[in-house]
Write an enzyme that holds these catalytic residues in place. Structure first.
Site, mmCIF file in Angstrom:
data_model
loop_
_atom_site.group_PDB
_atom_site.id
_atom_site.type_symbol
_atom_site.label_atom_id
_atom_site.label_comp_id
_atom_site.label_asym_id
_atom_site.label_seq_id
_atom_site.Cartn_x
_atom_site.Cartn_y
_atom_site.Cartn_z
ATOM 1 N N CYS A 198 0.824 -1.216 0.000
ATOM 2 C CA CYS A 198 0.000 0.000 0.000
ATOM 3 C C CYS A 198 0.857 1.265 0.000
ATOM 4 O O CYS A 198 0.475 2.277 -0.587
ATOM 5 C CB CYS A 198 -0.909 0.031 1.227
ATOM 6 N N MET A 199 1.994 1.217 0.674
ATOM 7 C CA MET A 199 2.825 2.414 0.862
ATOM 8 C C MET A 199 3.767 2.682 -0.308
ATOM 9 O O MET A 199 4.592 3.594 -0.222
ATOM 10 C CB MET A 199 3.662 2.282 2.136
#
Length: 410
Positions: A400-401
């Site tokens: 996600c990051m």
């Protein structure tokens, strides 16, 4: 420089990645507005920054070039008219363009340097930052009623979602939730105006003006010819269909789109929170997305008779569908939490399935998901653990990051 965007798999050696270091936007979270801003808790800024820096350095240690969204955005806005246009659009999309407040806020924001301007927009503008003498409306004077002119964007450190690299192009996404809608505007300006990208005429397979939402956490590049997209709480079937038609009509490498339906709930926000690729023939999976007999709704989309039609084939087994589209005789689905009902739910909540592959069989994970990490190692995967006590509060993991910009082909 070769083409600045090139991603043809989930597992090819990661060469360039886009991150966003958590900033003031995290400190502008308060309990009253957590739900509105899509957070469950308030991270402690010094520690979340330390953990994010550790994550970035872990990638650099493996030879990955790390770019930062906030830096690229500031570098893209060199032209005065461009800065004004960008601020106008941010204020309009942030619903801060009410009456005279728009002009007051615009003047305030344009008084900053490019770097400060981007940080201020990302961090949010509070009502107490504007002189009382310039406030002409009741809502402006009522700071206790709602403290912001422009909401903070605390989800920005999840760079995966606003845009996604697909082959040599990308999707610039319409985000489903209003709190995140402005995020993809940064990528639009970076691709159009940053010198690293502007001269290459990067193909945009789907842009943020399309009316149905799609988010990068649902977009997985399985190989050069096949992508998987989650039909989820954040991504609509109509957006997937439009993207498939655009891909099939505008390029000739991607031939199949696998639409995977997952439960629509916060815990299973995107496909990559419950399913990721870790090697040529190995995937992590959260068992709860499958029915009692492992059944799911999966649709294989292929080019139809013309540009506006698709051939759609229904499948009910994820394993069989993956073997079919990837031309594999066998593959392994590694259950998050080892299949234990408690460990599985706990570690999935803390993104145990949200692995970031930086090479075939090499993944970055959160250290807290020790059951899943042990199981990955037992399957021959090299696991690089990163700190996670504060980063995980945002309900997103290493995948996600990170937004891969360039990967080597496999």
């Amino acid at each position: 420089m070769k083409h600045p965007i090139h991603v043809t798999s989930e597992i090819g050696e990661l060469q360039t990645v886009l991150l966003k270091r958590p900033g003031k936007e995290v400190e502008n979270l308060t309990p009253d507005y957590l739900q509105q801003l899509l957070f469950d808790d308030i991270p402690y800024l010094p520690i979340i920054q330390k953990e994010h820096d550790y994550f970035a350095q872990t990638l650099r240690n493996r030879g990955v070039e790390v770019l930062y969204l906030e830096k690229l955005a500031a570098e893209a806005l060199v032209d005065k008219k461009l800065r004004e246009e960008f601020v106008d659009r941010i204020l309009k999309e942030g619903q801060a363009d009410v009456n005279v407040a728009h002009q007051t806020l615009k003047e305030y924001l344009l008084s900053f340097s490019n770097e400060e301007l981007i940080q201020k927009i990302m961090g949010g503008v509070r009502k107490n930052e504007i002189e009382t003498s310039k406030k002409t409306h009741l809502y402006e004077l009522m700071e206790d009623h709602y403290p912001f002119y422009l909401d903070p964007m605390p989800n920005l450190y999840f760079t995966r979602d606003p845009a996604a690299s697909v082959g040599d192009g990308l999707t610039i996404n319409k985000m489903r939730e209003p709190a995140r809608r402005r995020e993809s505007l940064f990528m639009e300006y970076i691709i159009k105006y940053h010198p690293r990208f502007a001269k290459h005429n990067v193909p945009i397979w789907l842009d943020r003006d399309y009316k149905f939402p799609i988010e990068g956490g649902d977009e997985l590049i399985l190989n050069e010819e096949t992508i998987a997209i989650g039909v989820s709480a954040r991504t609509s079937a109509k957006a997937i269909e439009r993207l498939a038609k655009n891909l099939f009509s505008r390029q000739n490498k991607i031939k199949k789109v696998l639409a995977i339906e997952i439960p629509k709930c916060r815990a299973f926000m995107h496909l990559d929170t419950v399913f990721t690729m870790v090697d040529y023939d190995k995937f992590t999976i959260h068992p709860a997305i499958q029915g009692p007999k492992g059944n799911m709704n999966i649709y294989i989309l292929e080019k139809g008779a013309d540009e506006e039609t698709l051939k759609i084939t229904h499948r009910t087994s994820l394993m069989e569908a993956l073997k079919e589209v990837l031309d594999l005789s066998e593959l392994v689905l590694i259950p998050c939490g080892g299949g234990d009902v408690i460990a599985s739910a706990r570690e999935q909540w803390n993104d145990g399935s949200n692995t970031l592959a930086i090479a075939p069989g090499v993944v970055v994970t959160y250290d807290r998901n020790y059951v899943s990490n042990t199981l990955l190692r037992e399957h021959g995967i090299e696991v690089i653990e990163v700190l996670s006590s504060e980063l995980s509060r945002g309900r997103g993991g290493p995948r996600c990051m990170s937004m891969p910009i360039v990967r080597k082909d496999i």
